[in-house]
Design an enzyme around this catalytic site. Structure first.
Site, PDB file in Angstrom:
ATOM      1  N   GLU A 105      74.729  -8.961  -5.452  1.00  0.00           N
ATOM      2  CA  GLU A 105      75.722  -9.858  -6.013  1.00  0.00           C
ATOM      3  C   GLU A 105      75.068 -10.952  -6.864  1.00  0.00           C
ATOM      4  O   GLU A 105      75.533 -11.271  -7.961  1.00  0.00           O
ATOM      5  CB  GLU A 105      76.544 -10.511  -4.890  1.00  0.00           C
ATOM      6  N   ALA A 118      59.159  15.888  21.104  1.00  0.00           N
ATOM      7  CA  ALA A 118      60.435  16.205  20.459  1.00  0.00           C
ATOM      8  C   ALA A 118      61.522  16.385  21.518  1.00  0.00           C
ATOM      9  O   ALA A 118      62.635  15.856  21.377  1.00  0.00           O
ATOM     10  CB  ALA A 118      60.302  17.467  19.617  1.00  0.00           C
ATOM     11  N   GLU A 161      56.997  13.981  14.409  1.00  0.00           N
ATOM     12  CA  GLU A 161      56.365  15.244  14.050  1.00  0.00           C
ATOM     13  C   GLU A 161      55.373  15.686  15.120  1.00  0.00           C
ATOM     14  O   GLU A 161      54.371  16.333  14.823  1.00  0.00           O
ATOM     15  CB  GLU A 161      55.679  15.124  12.676  1.00  0.00           C
ATOM     16  N   HIS A 217      69.758 -10.427  -3.971  1.00  0.00           N
ATOM     17  CA  HIS A 217      70.681  -9.398  -3.516  1.00  0.00           C
ATOM     18  C   HIS A 217      71.556  -8.950  -4.688  1.00  0.00           C
ATOM     19  O   HIS A 217      71.586  -9.593  -5.743  1.00  0.00           O
ATOM     20  CB  HIS A 217      71.523  -9.924  -2.365  1.00  0.00           C
ATOM     21  N   GLY A 264      54.590  17.594  18.982  1.00  0.00           N
ATOM     22  CA  GLY A 264      54.863  18.925  19.501  1.00  0.00           C
ATOM     23  C   GLY A 264      56.137  18.967  20.333  1.00  0.00           C
ATOM     24  O   GLY A 264      56.928  18.014  20.349  1.00  0.00           O
ATOM     25  N   CYS A 306      75.039 -14.331   0.068  1.00  0.00           N
ATOM     26  CA  CYS A 306      75.767 -13.862  -1.114  1.00  0.00           C
ATOM     27  C   CYS A 306      77.212 -14.352  -1.107  1.00  0.00           C
ATOM     28  O   CYS A 306      77.799 -14.588  -2.166  1.00  0.00           O
ATOM     29  CB  CYS A 306      75.737 -12.336  -1.172  1.00  0.00           C
TER      30      CYS A 306
END
Length: 333
Positions: free
Chosen positions: A46, A267, A261, A44, A263, A79
């Protein structure tokens, strides 16, 4: 903090992990070390920054981090614990970690006697991390619904023809947006009508390096020989119309962003159920009239119930416009 935000942008934008940057400062405000998260299984931000210092060199430094230091064991250690063990003298972070298991880092740091400040440049960092934060807070992928329409709101002519409403620049922009999402989703109606490949391609038709995982929603089976079955990623078939269940399953598969995506039917259903975070509309300077609207019933019966959106970007693409909008409150529709 802005330097940490710049570092965070080096990390992968897709996938289940946040893009995080960290800067370590001495008592004079000079940068001593810096780091960012490079993806699943890597250090990570840090820990990456601390790795550039010899044992003991971090004692008394200030850690400036875009996201609250995590406080759990996952693929890597917490972290918060790494900062405590390194002897960090102060921690400044921008946005609180919303994770049920990963949150709580600030409490661990304060319990260890380390002063913690939060909220620095929070608006900027919230916007930068918006997709990941929405997914983490709602426990479902960030959803972008896309459609292309004429100026009079039609997605096709009355005979069903829709290729192409927009020009080449807009269509290439769509492929770039596909590549920027973890998954691409259509309904079985679109699949059976158009036989799409759902890949992200370049100007010459070549496959881009990043490909969205294809997802088909609906109770009908995907026919043998469908182009989608040749996709670089295995197809995910969601044999249900329950979109909340679909998103929950995709989230469990570590998918954090979905590009819808299909029709007008699918949607409209996403909008009706309040599951949209970004709207991406490609608007062409064309009129066709007729009944083939870009959207169907979204649950609005009177103007008072209209979904009020806020436009956040307008990009000219040849003769077309790409419009990005979100709910006025900033949350899902």
């Amino acid at each position: 903090m802005r330097r940490a935000l710049t570092l965070a942008a080096n990390g992968p934008a897709r996938g289940p992990h946040a893009r995080v940057g960290c800067v370590l400062l001495d008592a004079h405000g000079e940068v001593v070390a810096e780091g960012w998260h490079r993806g699943a299984g890597t250090a990570h931000a840090e820990v990456d920054a601390l790795s550039h210092l010899a044992p003991g060199e971090a004692a008394g430094l200030t850690a400036v981090v875009t996201l609250e230091p995590c406080n759990h064991w996952g693929r890597t250690g917490p972290c918060s614990e790494a900062l405590v063990e390194a002897g960090i003298g102060r921690v400044v972070f921008s946005v609180e970690d919303p994770g049920e298991h990963s949150g709580g880092g600030k409490e661990r740091l304060r319990d260890a006697g380390i002063p913690v400040e939060e909220g620095l440049l929070a608006d900027e960092v919230e916007e930068f991390m918006r997709r990941w934060l929405v997914a983490a807070r709602l426990q479902r992928p960030f959803v972008t619904v896309k459609w292309a329409s004429t100026l009079d709101g039609r997605a096709a002519a009355d005979d069903g023809t829709s290729q192409w409403i927009t020009g080449a620049a807009a269509r290439q922009h769509v492929h770039e947006q596909r590549a920027a999402h973890d998954a691409i989703l259509v309904g079985t109606g679109t699949l059976l009508a158009d036989d799409p490949s759902l890949t992200a391609r370049g100007d010459g038709g070549e496959l881009l390096a990043d490909q969205p995982v294809p997802v088909v929603v609906g109770e009908r089976a995907v026919p043998e020989g469908s182009r989608i079955l040749q996709h670089p990623h295995p197809l995910i078939e969601e044999r249900t119309r329950d979109l909340s269940a679909v998103l929950a399953d995709l989230f469990a598969r570590e998918i954090r962003s979905v590009f819808v995506e299909g029709g007008p039917t699918i949607a409209s259903e996403f909008i009706r159920r309040g599951l949209v975070d970004d709207y991406l509309i490609y608007l062409a300077p064309t009129l066709v009239g007729g009944s083939r609207l870009a959207l169907g019933d979204i649950g609005v019966e009177t103007l008072d119930e209209a979904r009020r959106l806020r436009v956040t970007a307008v990009t000219p693409l040849g003769d077309d416009l790409a419009i990005v909008a979100r709910n006025q409150s900033g949350s899902s529709s």
